[in-house]
Write a protein that holds these residues in place. Sequence first.
Motif, mmCIF file in Angstrom:
data_model
loop_
_atom_site.group_PDB
_atom_site.id
_atom_site.type_symbol
_atom_site.label_atom_id
_atom_site.label_comp_id
_atom_site.label_asym_id
_atom_site.label_seq_id
_atom_site.Cartn_x
_atom_site.Cartn_y
_atom_site.Cartn_z
ATOM 1 N N MET A 2 6.156 -23.067 13.118
ATOM 2 C CA MET A 2 7.512 -22.707 12.702
ATOM 3 C C MET A 2 8.533 -22.984 13.800
ATOM 4 S SD MET A 2 6.777 -19.295 10.440
ATOM 5 C CE MET A 2 8.385 -19.296 9.660
ATOM 6 N N GLY A 3 8.125 -22.815 15.046
ATOM 7 C CA GLY A 3 9.085 -22.944 16.130
ATOM 8 C C GLY A 3 9.348 -24.371 16.560
ATOM 9 N N ALA A 4 8.357 -25.245 16.405
ATOM 10 C CA ALA A 4 8.456 -26.559 17.037
ATOM 11 C C ALA A 4 8.708 -27.704 16.068
ATOM 12 C CB ALA A 4 7.174 -26.838 17.828
ATOM 13 N N THR A 5 8.612 -27.460 14.774
ATOM 14 C CA THR A 5 8.747 -28.583 13.838
ATOM 15 C C THR A 5 10.117 -28.565 13.159
ATOM 16 O OG1 THR A 5 7.815 -27.380 11.960
ATOM 17 C CG2 THR A 5 6.256 -28.477 13.417
ATOM 18 N N THR A 6 10.352 -29.576 12.340
ATOM 19 C CA THR A 6 11.697 -29.782 11.796
ATOM 20 C C THR A 6 12.076 -28.716 10.763
ATOM 21 O OG1 THR A 6 10.868 -31.201 10.047
ATOM 22 C CG2 THR A 6 11.544 -32.269 12.103
ATOM 23 N N LYS A 7 13.360 -28.673 10.469
ATOM 24 C CA LYS A 7 13.940 -27.679 9.544
ATOM 25 C C LYS A 7 14.891 -28.371 8.578
ATOM 26 C CE LYS A 7 12.093 -24.380 11.902
ATOM 27 N NZ LYS A 7 10.943 -25.275 12.097
ATOM 28 N N ARG A 8 15.298 -27.618 7.546
ATOM 29 C CA ARG A 8 16.420 -28.088 6.725
ATOM 30 C C ARG A 8 17.704 -27.928 7.535
ATOM 31 N NH1 ARG A 8 17.276 -29.046 1.610
ATOM 32 N NH2 ARG A 8 15.497 -27.926 0.733
ATOM 33 N N HIS A 9 18.566 -28.943 7.471
ATOM 34 C CA HIS A 9 19.826 -28.924 8.209
ATOM 35 C C HIS A 9 20.730 -27.767 7.775
ATOM 36 C CE1 HIS A 9 18.741 -33.105 9.042
ATOM 37 N NE2 HIS A 9 19.760 -33.231 9.858
ATOM 38 N N PRO A 10 21.153 -26.915 8.697
ATOM 39 C CA PRO A 10 22.269 -26.027 8.357
ATOM 40 C C PRO A 10 23.528 -26.867 8.119
ATOM 41 C CG PRO A 10 21.164 -25.293 10.363
ATOM 42 C CD PRO A 10 20.668 -26.685 10.062
ATOM 43 N N ALA A 11 24.352 -26.421 7.196
ATOM 44 C CA ALA A 11 25.548 -27.186 6.864
ATOM 45 C C ALA A 11 26.791 -26.306 6.943
ATOM 46 C CB ALA A 11 25.421 -27.765 5.448
ATOM 47 N N ALA A 12 27.874 -26.933 7.375
ATOM 48 C CA ALA A 12 29.203 -26.319 7.295
ATOM 49 C C ALA A 12 30.053 -27.256 6.448
ATOM 50 C CB ALA A 12 29.802 -26.138 8.684
ATOM 51 N N ILE A 13 30.373 -26.801 5.243
ATOM 52 C CA ILE A 13 30.967 -27.687 4.238
ATOM 53 C C ILE A 13 32.351 -27.190 3.841
ATOM 54 C CG2 ILE A 13 30.760 -28.408 1.808
ATOM 55 C CD1 ILE A 13 27.671 -28.286 2.250
ATOM 56 N N HIS A 14 33.291 -28.127 3.717
ATOM 57 C CA HIS A 14 34.576 -27.845 3.083
ATOM 58 C C HIS A 14 34.715 -28.809 1.915
ATOM 59 C CE1 HIS A 14 36.281 -25.136 6.136
ATOM 60 N NE2 HIS A 14 35.485 -25.812 6.955
ATOM 61 N N ALA A 15 34.999 -28.274 0.742
ATOM 62 C CA ALA A 15 35.101 -29.140 -0.431
ATOM 63 C C ALA A 15 36.248 -28.679 -1.321
ATOM 64 C CB ALA A 15 33.788 -29.123 -1.213
ATOM 65 N N GLU A 16 36.865 -29.655 -1.975
ATOM 66 C CA GLU A 16 37.965 -29.372 -2.907
ATOM 67 C C GLU A 16 37.792 -30.245 -4.137
ATOM 68 O OE1 GLU A 16 40.985 -30.315 0.317
ATOM 69 O OE2 GLU A 16 42.196 -29.150 -1.095
ATOM 70 N N GLU A 53 16.050 -17.788 6.164
ATOM 71 C CA GLU A 53 16.947 -18.081 7.276
ATOM 72 C C GLU A 53 16.122 -18.132 8.556
ATOM 73 O OE1 GLU A 53 20.242 -15.408 7.629
ATOM 74 O OE2 GLU A 53 21.279 -16.738 9.027
ATOM 75 N N PHE A 54 15.925 -19.345 9.053
ATOM 76 C CA PHE A 54 15.149 -19.486 10.289
ATOM 77 C C PHE A 54 16.063 -19.306 11.490
ATOM 78 C CE2 PHE A 54 13.610 -21.957 13.869
ATOM 79 C CZ PHE A 54 12.341 -21.430 14.018
ATOM 80 N N MET A 55 15.618 -18.458 12.429
ATOM 81 C CA MET A 55 16.352 -18.255 13.669
ATOM 82 C C MET A 55 15.393 -18.539 14.818
ATOM 83 S SD MET A 55 18.230 -14.683 12.767
ATOM 84 C CE MET A 55 18.377 -14.224 11.057
ATOM 85 N N PRO A 56 15.667 -19.583 15.615
ATOM 86 C CA PRO A 56 14.727 -19.949 16.677
ATOM 87 C C PRO A 56 14.405 -18.752 17.565
ATOM 88 C CG PRO A 56 16.420 -21.616 16.451
ATOM 89 C CD PRO A 56 16.827 -20.475 15.562
ATOM 90 N N GLY A 57 13.118 -18.549 17.799
ATOM 91 C CA GLY A 57 12.681 -17.474 18.676
ATOM 92 C C GLY A 57 12.647 -16.105 18.019
ATOM 93 N N ARG A 58 13.181 -15.985 16.822
ATOM 94 C CA ARG A 58 13.274 -14.668 16.194
ATOM 95 C C ARG A 58 12.506 -14.562 14.891
ATOM 96 N NH1 ARG A 58 19.334 -12.965 15.757
ATOM 97 N NH2 ARG A 58 18.408 -10.893 15.523
ATOM 98 N N THR A 59 12.404 -15.645 14.160
ATOM 99 C CA THR A 59 11.703 -15.567 12.865
ATOM 100 C C THR A 59 10.603 -16.623 12.801
ATOM 101 O OG1 THR A 59 13.266 -17.051 11.790
ATOM 102 C CG2 THR A 59 13.760 -14.703 11.667
ATOM 103 N N GLU A 60 9.799 -16.676 13.862
ATOM 104 C CA GLU A 60 8.758 -17.711 13.913
ATOM 105 C C GLU A 60 7.426 -17.178 13.384
ATOM 106 O OE1 GLU A 60 9.021 -18.948 18.001
ATOM 107 O OE2 GLU A 60 10.857 -20.086 17.671
ATOM 108 N N ASN A 61 7.481 -16.441 12.307
ATOM 109 C CA ASN A 61 6.270 -15.958 11.649
ATOM 110 C C ASN A 61 6.629 -15.685 10.192
ATOM 111 O OD1 ASN A 61 7.278 -13.172 11.246
ATOM 112 N ND2 ASN A 61 7.294 -13.177 13.477
ATOM 113 N N LEU A 62 5.589 -15.388 9.395
ATOM 114 C CA LEU A 62 5.818 -15.248 7.954
ATOM 115 C C LEU A 62 6.083 -13.802 7.522
ATOM 116 C CD1 LEU A 62 3.249 -17.879 6.650
ATOM 117 C CD2 LEU A 62 5.741 -18.062 6.616
#
Lengths: 918, 282
Positions: free
Chosen positions: A443-457, A836-845
């Motif tokens: 969980m800590g070392a492999t890839t993740k889904r990209h967090p996004a910051a989106i503005h749309a109209e 919600e993955f948080m590095p170092g904080r949610t590296e378990n199930l």
Amino acid sequence: MRSPLATIAFTLNGRAVEVRADPARRLADVLREDLGLTGTKIGCNAGDCGACTVLLDGAQVCACLVPFGRVAGCRITTVEGLAEEGGALSALQTAFLRHGAAQCGICTPGMLMAAADLLARTPHPTEAEVMDALGGVLCRCTGYRKIIEAVLDASGPIPSPQLNPLRRDEAKREPSVGTRLAKVDGVAKLTGAEKFGADALPDEPFLTLRAVRSPHAHARFTIGDLAPLYAAHPGLVRVLTAADIPGRNLYGIYPTGKDQPVLAEGYVRHRGEPVCALVGDADTLAAIRDEDVPITWHVLPPVPFETAADGPDLHAHAPGNVLCRGRVARGDVEAAEAAAHARAAIAVRTSFVEHAYIEPEAGYAQRIGDRIEVVACTQTPYMDRDEIAGILGIAPEQVRVVPTAVGGGFGGKLDLSIQPLVCVAAWLLRRPVRMVYTRPESMGATTKRHPAAIHAEAWADAEGRLLAFRFHGDFDTGAYASWGPTVANRVPVHAMGPYAVPNVLCTTAAIHTTAPPSGAFRGFGVPQAAIAGEALMDMLAERLGLDPWEIRRRNALGVGSVTATGQVLGPGAALPECLDAIRPRWQALRAEATAFNRNARGPLRRGAGLACMWYGIGNTSLSNPSEMVMGLRRDGRAVLFSGAVDIGQGSNTIMVQIAADALGVPPSAVELVAGDTDRTRDAGKTSASRQTFVSGNAAKRAGEALRAEILRRCNAGPEAVITLAEGRVIVNDGGVATTLDLAALAPDAEGIVLRGEGRFDPPTTELDADGQGIPYATYAFAAQAALVEVDTALGTVRVVRIVAAHDVGRAINPTLVEGQIHGGIAQGLGLALMEEFMPGRTENLHDYLIPTIGDVPPIEVILIEQPDSLGPYGAKGVGEPALIATAPAILNAIAHATGVRMTHVPATPDRVLAALTQ
Amino acid sequence: MGLYLRPTTLEGALALLAERPRTVLAGGTDHFPARVASTPDEDILDISALPGLRAIVRHGSYWVVPCLATWSDLIAAPLPAAFDGLKAAARQVGGPQVQNLGTVVGNICNASPAADGIPCLLTLDAEVVLASRAGRRTIPLADFVLGPRRTARRPEELVLALQIPAPPETARASFLKLGARRYLVISIVMVAAYAEIAADGRIARARIAVGACSPVARRLFALEADLIGRRPDPALVEVRHLAPLAPIDDVRGTAAYRRAAALELVRRAVAALGAEEALAAA
């Protein structure tokens, strides 16, 4: 440290055994390592996932939580003990097979054992009892619904019209495509025989490898004198550092984007980045703590997403930490704004999402002469091969990649994991080297889904017709490029949703930060974009007094529509049909919610939400061919050589069904040789929902080519019937039978006497600077509706029901298609509400939450089969399309229930309550 | 080298604990999860083979939950209605796999701020029986759990059992657990409520405890006092009653959310005391 060995007597799968082992070890380890019973899977070693569930004196327990010493005098039953005398599948296993309840199969032994416990106590359980009993086992593939069906079916005669007999294909001439053929690799997943990454072992004694990883997000480091470490641990064979990499100490997905070191060179860009690797026997490695390795850290400030533009730059080639940008522009958005009747705007934030497949990355490598062989779980054997060659500084032909069964991928096993390190170690040490990630490491070392910051109209006219759409999304691509460019390019094409919009400006940027690399995850950014786009559709509808269904139907892309990239959609674009099919369900859900709220006196409110999606099948404007070979052996068996890796979604079965029909034989006559770079051609990666569409076409063409060769040799016409028999082929052409003697033909190295080859590359074009062109050969569409219940005093959300109408072209195997849709919906639900993955904080199930069996509601799937002109038998992909509409449908339902629109996902109870009380 | 021992007599176990500190292992459901990344060099005392320490029994004026009684044992035990809250908590500890192994006593020894058993046990006025070669002592649960992962157990002691004063027939209890998913969930907030209801429907005695909102689960004494003589009514619960709580921000929720949710759940738990059947789940 090990305790003295003890001899423990117990009953294992009905037989008295005595086993000598360290009594403090986990039962799961003793079963797997000492007794070879690898059907018991290890997903977390913490009692969080239930994959290792066995029966202890008839009661389900996690074998990772039982000290071996405790089983003295007990009865232990594992999945290997479930089958009937003589090896026939039990009623429960048969029900799992029939219902498609096993996808990747990694959780299946745990599910079966939990269900066996239940059925022994409660022979005819209710659905609620099934959920309570199986609530301790996590599944990431199935969405649980088919597992529930299977357990209920196994428990008694509940006739289900959905079920087809297992061996329907024995009726030879009946097409296999369209039938609910049981998975061709299903039995092994139900008996524990299937070998996943951690189950495959080299024949020779092997060394174990463990990576030492950075505890810091951003730091410089030096490694001190290793001599004392070697001296203290005689079993430590080698400590690998960056200097040991024989070839290029960089890898990455794109030819121009090799930016990720196998071992960091004095500088780390994310927590979990490997800095050195310990190689030795397992006991020695267990005795070495990370702190024992002489590493001096100079910690640097992290580079967060919000302020990444301010630097420092993490890569010289990415000034301002912008890895790349994407853009699609059409028409004149500003001019259209002025003419619009209604406008809606939204800002959306999404979080890191972890793939959370139940199988942590695992495998081994061994050097054979001047070649390296790697046996590991992967979604992309040929890309792995080329990357490993670069890292070792050898030719690709010197690398053999043999994929094991994959215990869930979802994009996360498209990037290299254990492969570079075990290959380097095995290459240098000339001994087999194995590595298994721990759950926190996975969980800590492999890839993740990209967090996004989106503005749309979005802007619409008075009738609700979309006039213009503007979108910008920043995507946190983490420390390394990985699949960041794919997200940046795919999102602008899809961001406006599956609607005809004449004026569009969609832009994206992939931003480097000191987070773990964001990579490929089911949908490549499109699920995040859909959250914004589908919210805008509801907001416009509300402003215009339209029903959410109505505004979508008026704008839906269909056959002949022009997309924002200027592509004219061909036959098979079936969103209008999806919407028409879902309409009565949508109206019923909406009415149900309204009636519930009218009578509500407590804090509970219900809401119904609708969302649509589209998804381009295959790579964006890139060649992504698949090649397949089908042959006949001398003994009269057909063999399909398929490089398409089945990661649980069922491509092994799909390819066999397609090839069998193309050849004109029953699928039971086709043997499968799957995914071995020495034996199968490149069928690309299991990604982008491309295997059914792209590799399926290649399999069809290979089968057709073999059929043509047989018919040519027999001088038979195209309608002739082929029958495979022992050592010969009988071709019946209008009553005239011709026999082809296969024994008379010379076999090739694979034992093949007749062969057909097939290749397919979806036709696309490059996109110009405005993103205009044909990025995909075809698209899949869907409409999903969700009914939710919100506790307005606590902020909790329960999904009550989902209806999903999917345009799949043709369902090659409806059970597998439904399974993909169920599983995608479960992941979409997690994205919307809890993950919600948080590095170092949610590296378990247990800190990172994925949906359990009690969180996924009943799902009604409606398959729209409007054949795609390019698809094999009309079929398109469904893997990613299954997920994309779910989160926006749930969020729209929350808005309907409460009047509050959640723009920050996951919509956890604290966020929902904060929004409600604002 | 770490030594694993599994004695078969209590005397033997206490003798081993008297020799030197050892890690006591009962169900293993907290032991192994704390050892995923690395295995410390430790001596382990597996007490699972000790005889006669599993069955939950009535002993005089107490109900006794011995140190090997699992959550599943508790769920199956024929206990009075006052234990309904504790049973509801048991059904929400991990999954069935964990309920079949994990012990109630182990839950208090592990002393997690989110321990599922502690709020109900506090409201049942549970006492902890500790044994060593020197003898036995009994202390209130509230004095046993000192802080996160800290208890009053001395290294040479074994927790032998929990003992719970037999509640009167009129007692009823409720338990509410708030998490972000249906199964396998660590509490964001949990509330246990216990009351003895007089014949006129008024509360004669009440105990309310909140978990996961402070380093150790806390009783709400002011609320308990204010409930006496009243019918169960959520409106009686005021913000000030939650003053003993000190919630924090963590991955499961913010401190502000925990305060708001605790207030709501305490109100629901009090309301449930007046319902025909006590509520069992959030």
